[in-house]
Design an enzyme around this catalytic site. Structure first.
Site, mmCIF file in Angstrom:
data_model
loop_
_atom_site.group_PDB
_atom_site.id
_atom_site.type_symbol
_atom_site.label_atom_id
_atom_site.label_comp_id
_atom_site.label_asym_id
_atom_site.label_seq_id
_atom_site.Cartn_x
_atom_site.Cartn_y
_atom_site.Cartn_z
ATOM 1 N N GLU A 185 6.293 2.954 12.002
ATOM 2 C CA GLU A 185 6.465 1.584 11.517
ATOM 3 C C GLU A 185 7.672 0.857 12.111
ATOM 4 O O GLU A 185 8.629 0.532 11.395
ATOM 5 C CB GLU A 185 6.573 1.559 9.987
ATOM 6 C CG GLU A 185 5.362 2.137 9.274
ATOM 7 C CD GLU A 185 5.387 1.920 7.769
ATOM 8 O OE1 GLU A 185 6.446 1.537 7.230
ATOM 9 O OE2 GLU A 185 4.342 2.129 7.137
ATOM 10 N N GLU B 146 -1.220 6.901 7.070
ATOM 11 C CA GLU B 146 -0.728 6.713 5.701
ATOM 12 C C GLU B 146 -1.639 5.741 4.949
ATOM 13 O O GLU B 146 -2.107 4.756 5.520
ATOM 14 C CB GLU B 146 0.704 6.120 5.660
ATOM 15 C CG GLU B 146 1.786 7.046 6.151
ATOM 16 C CD GLU B 146 3.195 6.455 6.003
ATOM 17 O OE1 GLU B 146 3.404 5.573 5.146
ATOM 18 O OE2 GLU B 146 4.083 6.883 6.761
HETATM 19 C C1 GBH Z 1 5.573 3.417 4.443
HETATM 20 O O1 GBH Z 1 6.135 2.142 4.516
HETATM 21 C C2 GBH Z 1 6.550 4.439 4.987
HETATM 22 O O2 GBH Z 1 6.139 4.909 6.254
HETATM 23 C C3 GBH Z 1 6.779 5.590 4.062
HETATM 24 O O3 GBH Z 1 7.909 6.280 4.477
HETATM 25 C C4 GBH Z 1 6.887 5.074 2.650
HETATM 26 O O4 GBH Z 1 7.259 6.065 1.744
HETATM 27 C C5 GBH Z 1 5.545 4.519 2.259
HETATM 28 O O5 GBH Z 1 5.125 3.543 3.161
HETATM 29 C C6 GBH Z 1 5.497 3.889 0.869
HETATM 30 O O6 GBH Z 1 6.362 2.802 0.800
HETATM 31 O O7 GBH Z 1 11.582 -1.215 -1.854
HETATM 32 O O8 GBH Z 1 11.907 -3.598 -1.789
HETATM 33 O O9 GBH Z 1 12.886 -2.198 -0.127
HETATM 34 C C7 GBH Z 1 5.322 1.079 4.028
HETATM 35 C C8 GBH Z 1 5.985 -0.269 4.232
HETATM 36 C C9 GBH Z 1 8.166 -1.119 4.005
HETATM 37 C C10 GBH Z 1 6.804 -1.030 2.114
HETATM 38 C C11 GBH Z 1 9.381 -1.190 3.139
HETATM 39 C C12 GBH Z 1 8.031 -1.148 1.212
HETATM 40 C C13 GBH Z 1 10.357 -1.859 1.153
HETATM 41 C C14 GBH Z 1 10.294 -2.633 -0.092
HETATM 42 N N1 GBH Z 1 7.124 -0.391 3.343
HETATM 43 N N2 GBH Z 1 9.098 -1.866 1.901
HETATM 44 S S1 GBH Z 1 11.750 -2.405 -1.029
#
Ligand code: GBH
Length: 440
Positions: free
Chosen positions: A165, A346
């Site tokens: 990502e 994922e």
């Molecule tokens: C993926 O990101 C990741 O690859 C993985 O590591 C992660 O655990 C999984 O999805 C579930 O989230 O909490 O307000 O900071 C998915 C895209 C980008 C979505 C970061 C959540 C942060 C929101 N993610 N975003 S916040």
């Protein structure tokens, strides 16, 4: 009507994790500090002050976890390699003990008949490289290729993913600041973006030069974007959003060019274009062998370009449940970026799981989510989307970045006080799907 959706017999079923989210043991066997260790140490960055020091203790319990994967009947396990275990300061000779851990992990998988799929970078950049500018420094891309070469040569793994990502690193790490390194600066963000893509291309070249028969690709979180209403403004906003979410990453990798509209928008905000040197796009355009696709949520935008939520919400405020979006994004990639198989690396959601008095974890909501998403994926496959495999996020409950341990994405419950694992109802349901090869 209602005939069960059957998957091809060679369809690969798996589960995913990432090093910093599950391993723990952050100071063991010579591991150096990563940007996430640094980030977590600053109060206010992560909910409840959580960090990855223990996480799910996978570093010590990997053998039990491998048994768990085997018990679920999975054919593939996607994990990530912690760069700071391999090169504690981000360059130079390999740390043997770090490599040994992943050797044992891979051996354990192979013994159980499970394919390893390794991600080279799932956000845990060695802090020493951050101290020298991190992804804003072009040299980090060169260092990444060197690190990748060490991993390729030391580990007997067919399928590799480069960067997990890149969009999340750019948006969360550099634009919005809720991830390490915690910047809020568009000008710097898109310079980092170019170097992340360059790193992907350089590492892919190294693999192709040194190891025929292996496969490599990026793991992209793709977001189908839709106008929230039928005004021309919303339509235009959705197209702009699609540039930032999807085309900014897919176009250079598949076509060797940045999308013009998006690059123009970025250039009004900073110097990314100055960092695109002759030959870079050819490197980024190095042919890939497979595309890792991660799907969680659609993005609907209104006429003002603001995100609006139109569907069922989850504990993760960014994730609205829209299985149709999974179908749509797979069809779109198949149409606009054909040529390589897609592997779902994922897909999942957090649920507020509490074990019952009998110890059982009844995560009905996850079963519904997975069933609906697998059905949408299956429909896309029937319509021509070339999808080879599917990995649920995640095998285990784990450190959910800025949300710490408050959000559980696992199909296996982890009690963080005892580290006891309990397969949730969804894991038992998934096991049946995997075994029968069909959705009922
Ligand atoms: C993926 O990101 C990741 O690859 C993985 O590591 C992660 O655990 C999984 O999805 C579930 O989230 O909490 O307000 O900071 C998915 C895209 C980008 C979505 C970061 C959540 C942060 C929101 N993610 N975003 S916040």
């Amino acid at each position: 009507m209602n005939s069960p959706a059957r998957f091809p017999t060679d369809f690969v079923w798996g589960a995913s994790t990432a090093a910093y989210q599950v391993e723990g043991a952050t100071t063991e066997d010579g591991r150096g500090p990563s940007v996430w260790d640094t980030f977590c140490a600053v109060p206010g960055n992560v909910l409840d002050g959580d960090n990855g020091d223990q996480a799910a203790d996978h570093y010590h319990r990997y053998n039990d976890d491998l048994d768990l994967i085997a018990d679920l009947g999975l054919g593939s396990y996607r994990f990530s390699i912690a760069w700071p275990r391999i090169q504690p300061t981000g360059s130079g000779k390999a740390n043997q003990k770090g490599l040994d851990f992943y050797r044992r992990l891979v051996d354990g998988l192979v013994e159980r008949g499970i394919q390893p799929m390794a991600t080279l970078f799932h956000w845990d950049l060695p802090q020493a490289l951050q101290d020298r500018g991190g992804w804003e420094n072009r040299d980090t891309a060169e260092r990444f290729a060197e690190y990748a070469e060490i991993c390729f040569d030391a580990l007997e793994i067919r399928d590799w993913l480069t960067i997990n990502e890149p969009k999340t690193v750019v948006d969360c790490g550099y634009r919005e600041g809720q991830h390490a390194p915690g910047f809020k600066d568009d000008a710097r963000a898109f310079v980092a973006c170019h170097h992340l893509l360059l790193a992907h291309g350089l590492a892919s070249r190294v693999l192709h030069e040194r190891h025929a028969g292996r496969r490599i690709g990026p793991a992209l979180n793709l977001h189908p974007t839709y106008p929230a209403d039928d005004t021309p403004e919303a339509l235009e906003a959705a197209r702009h959003q699609d540039g930032l979410e999807n085309r900014l990453y897919l176009d250079p990798i598949f076509k060797g060019s940045y999308p013009e509209d998006t690059l123009r928008w970025i250039s009004e905000r900073g110097p990314m274009a100055d960092h695109i040197l002759d030959g870079d796009l050819a490197v980024i355009n190095e042919p890939i062998d497979m595309l890792g696709v991660q799907y969680y949520t659609p993005i609907f935008v209104d006429a003002k370009g603001e995100r609006v939520f139109l569907h069922e919400r989850t504990q993760a405020e960014w994730l609205e449940v829209y299985p149709e979006g999974f179908h749509d994004i797979l069809m779109r990639v198949q149409r606009d970026y054909p040529g390589v198989p897609m592997i779902i690396t994922e897909n999942g959601l957090p649920t507020e799981d509490v074990p019952g008095p009998d110890g059982r974890v009844r995560d009905e909501r996850r079963i519904t989510f997975l069933r609906d998403h697998l059905a949408a994926m299956h429909r896309a496959m029937e319509e021509g989307a070339r999808v080879e495999g599917y990995h649920v996020w995640s095998l285990l409950d784990n450190f959910e970045w800025a949300q710490g341990y408050s959000q559980r994405f696992g199909i296996v419950y982890v009690d963080y006080s005892t580290q006891k694992r309990t397969p949730k109802d969804s894991a038992l349901w998934y096991r049946d799907v995997v075994k029968s090869g069909e959705l009922r």
